[in-house]
Design a protein around this motif. Sequence first.
Motif, short mmCIF file in Angstrom:
data_model
loop_
_atom_site.label_atom_id
_atom_site.label_comp_id
_atom_site.label_asym_id
_atom_site.label_seq_id
_atom_site.Cartn_x
_atom_site.Cartn_y
_atom_site.Cartn_z
N ASP A 193 0.68 -1.13 -0.05
CA ASP A 193 -0.10 -0.02 -0.23
C ASP A 193 0.82 1.32 0.06
OD1 ASP A 193 1.01 0.26 2.72
OD2 ASP A 193 -0.98 -0.22 3.47
N ALA A 194 0.35 2.32 -0.10
CA ALA A 194 0.90 3.59 -0.13
C ALA A 194 1.86 3.78 1.19
CB ALA A 194 0.02 4.67 -0.02
N GLY A 195 1.75 3.10 2.30
CA GLY A 195 2.58 3.25 3.41
C GLY A 195 3.85 2.18 3.38
N GLY A 196 3.77 1.12 2.26
CA GLY A 196 4.65 0.09 2.16
C GLY A 196 4.53 -0.84 2.75
N LYS A 197 3.21 -1.31 3.32
CA LYS A 197 2.99 -2.51 3.86
C LYS A 197 2.48 -3.66 2.99
CE LYS A 197 -0.39 -4.50 7.32
NZ LYS A 197 -1.39 -4.37 8.28
N VAL A 198 2.93 -4.71 3.01
CA VAL A 198 2.53 -5.95 1.99
C VAL A 198 1.01 -5.94 2.17
CG1 VAL A 198 2.97 -8.16 1.28
CG2 VAL A 198 4.82 -6.78 1.90
N VAL A 199 0.31 -6.03 1.24
CA VAL A 199 -1.27 -6.16 1.49
C VAL A 199 -1.90 -7.24 0.54
CG1 VAL A 199 -1.60 -3.72 2.12
CG2 VAL A 199 -1.59 -4.29 -0.23
N ALA A 200 -1.24 -7.91 -0.50
CA ALA A 200 -1.57 -8.61 -1.34
C ALA A 200 -0.69 -9.43 -2.23
CB ALA A 200 -2.66 -7.96 -2.34
N LEU A 201 -1.08 -10.45 -2.62
CA LEU A 201 -0.05 -11.20 -3.74
C LEU A 201 -1.05 -11.62 -4.87
CD1 LEU A 201 -0.55 -14.69 -3.65
CD2 LEU A 201 0.58 -14.65 -1.64
N THR A 202 -0.05 -11.96 -5.79
CA THR A 202 -0.68 -12.67 -6.99
C THR A 202 0.14 -13.66 -7.39
OG1 THR A 202 -1.58 -10.50 -7.92
CG2 THR A 202 -1.33 -12.22 -9.38
N LEU A 203 -0.67 -14.89 -7.76
CA LEU A 203 0.10 -16.17 -7.99
C LEU A 203 -0.05 -16.12 -9.71
CD1 LEU A 203 1.23 -19.04 -7.57
CD2 LEU A 203 -1.02 -19.77 -7.49
N LEU A 204 1.23 -16.57 -10.07
CA LEU A 204 1.15 -16.54 -11.63
C LEU A 204 1.66 -17.86 -12.01
CD1 LEU A 204 2.10 -13.25 -10.98
CD2 LEU A 204 1.84 -12.98 -13.40
N GLN A 205 0.89 -18.73 -12.71
CA GLN A 205 1.29 -19.98 -13.16
C GLN A 205 0.46 -20.57 -14.06
OE1 GLN A 205 1.19 -23.37 -10.40
NE2 GLN A 205 3.29 -23.93 -10.88
N ALA A 206 1.25 -21.22 -15.26
CA ALA A 206 0.64 -21.71 -16.46
C ALA A 206 -0.46 -20.93 -17.10
CB ALA A 206 -0.06 -23.15 -16.00
N GLY A 207 -0.09 -19.71 -17.21
CA GLY A 207 -1.02 -18.78 -17.87
C GLY A 207 -2.17 -18.36 -16.93
N GLN A 208 -2.25 -18.64 -15.68
CA GLN A 208 -3.28 -18.03 -14.68
C GLN A 208 -2.75 -17.24 -13.93
OE1 GLN A 208 -5.91 -21.39 -13.66
NE2 GLN A 208 -4.90 -22.82 -14.56
N GLN A 209 -3.82 -16.31 -13.19
CA GLN A 209 -3.24 -15.34 -12.27
C GLN A 209 -4.49 -15.43 -11.37
OE1 GLN A 209 -2.34 -11.56 -13.95
NE2 GLN A 209 -1.27 -12.36 -15.49
N LEU A 210 -4.12 -15.70 -10.08
CA LEU A 210 -4.94 -15.64 -8.85
C LEU A 210 -4.43 -14.69 -7.83
CD1 LEU A 210 -5.73 -19.47 -8.33
CD2 LEU A 210 -7.34 -17.78 -9.34
N ARG A 211 -5.47 -13.79 -7.38
CA ARG A 211 -4.99 -12.91 -6.52
C ARG A 211 -5.58 -13.09 -5.25
NH1 ARG A 211 -6.51 -7.82 -4.63
NH2 ARG A 211 -5.04 -6.11 -4.21
N GLY A 212 -4.95 -12.60 -4.01
CA GLY A 212 -5.32 -12.74 -2.58
C GLY A 212 -4.83 -11.53 -1.69
#
Length: 543
Positions: free
Chosen positions: A521-540
């Motif tokens: 986020d704007a404050g530099g805190k990790v807030v989410a991730l995205t998994l990329l594999q085999a042409g797919q993307q999943l965000r959490g």
Amino acid sequence: MKLSSAIALILAAAGGNAHATTDAQLRDTVAQRLHGDRTGACLAVAVVEKDHVARTFQCADDKDAARIGPDAAFEIGSVSKTMTAALLADLIRQGKGSLDDPLAAWLPEGTRVPDYQGQPILLRHVVTHTSGLPALPSKLGAPSMDDPYAKLDEAALLASLDDVTLKAAPGTTFEYSNFASMVLSYAVARRAGTDLETLLRQRLFEPLGMRGAHVNAAPAGIRSATGHTPNARPASAWHFATDLAGVGGVRATLDDMVRYVQGELGATATAITPALRLTQQKVSDKPAMAMNWMLLPVGDRTVHLHEGGTGGFSSFVSFDIEKQRGVVILSDTTWNSIGSLGSLGLHLVDASFPLGKPRTVAVPDPTMLDALAGEYELAGGMRMTLRRQGDALEIQAAGQGAYAMGYDSAGDFYPLELDAVLRPQRTADGYAFTWMQMGGATPAKRVDGAARKPALVLDAAKLGEYEGEYPLVPGFSLTVKAAAGTLTVQGTGQPALPVDAAAPDVFVASAVGAEIRFERDAGGKVVALTLLQAGQQLRGERK
């Protein structure tokens, strides 16, 4: 650890669809996945429920709508195998055989069928792809792969059996085999005493009301859809010797396949119903299979499923007996090299599966283009050169011409003239890639001696910033932990997997070809991730 597909992620987590699907709802769902897709595909889709069928015919570009319609017959590819299984089950119910019969007993006397230390291939091994026979016969005789089975006859097929040495006992190893399925197709027709097209028509198509389904002889009023490659080029139709067509040679309209699924669900009792029920019984556990049907756990239920693909078509068929619900997708474009119809199909099976997005034309990162440029060798020895040409990539195999490549929003490069995909994979020291073509995935190794970037080392405090739980879909999360200078990622119900830093906030699991990108986020805190594999993307988002 399996992070490779939506299936692997959420098998046990999927919930249920509470209400009947309307035509409008189905149209909107398909549009979300298809409209603007760079493949240019057209789809005929149906959701079959107890008292209702929803249908839609849609194209990535609306101007192509005339390509398909209720009268259009699609190549259904390997879904044909489930129909061959129905014919086999019908013969078994007539007392003309058993799944425990040796395959050799169904073939002409004198045909050499390989065994393993005296253990024969049984019919049950063929319908579960555990026969040990390779994917294709040695005497295929195809001058090109545009129509690979056109020159193969019964004599060449049976002669190819003599070239096989089994590496393990039948029933012990899963290896998908069109070769074995063609032998079964021939064997079923031979045991029935008639050609396969006649047998399909009399025992399956006519009882179920599949009036447009055929192998070679299209009924009046039925037109053959034209197939396409995923770069929107017309593709050759595939042809099979009639008695070998049970491997993938059936053509059918959307309504034909709706009636097939209704037959599998037992909506009406016909002469073939007992055989269909027999094909639905589990035959093998690794993986779970009935007779040529994959068995997919969805929550506390089991869904029967099979996909198909030819040079210009793809198909997806499933049915859920407990929920009395089925799904049919017929595509006039092959999706084999780009991950099949699975994301749309599984979402229609159960809404908990992610729908996915259209693959749209995109512009690749210039840094990635520079990193990929170089000399490579594919497993098997083929040399390939990648060159940057402005904002694009060019590929040239040894002794062949150079091909310009497009790039899509799923992160794949694709030759504009060929049906193939180059899937880049970030590594801790640069990039590698996998070459996807004709259903195969071949890793590439860099051979030009280019300098690799030094590994990125993060201290314990920095690694700790990523720790947390990141739900990707209902019932499935990635848990990130830092310990002893290493970051690990663990999917729900799966073992932890170490990952390496490739760039700030970017980690890779090279062993499974996965990339994880963290967001701040704007404050530099990790807030989410995205998994990329085999042409797919999943965000959490981080909990």
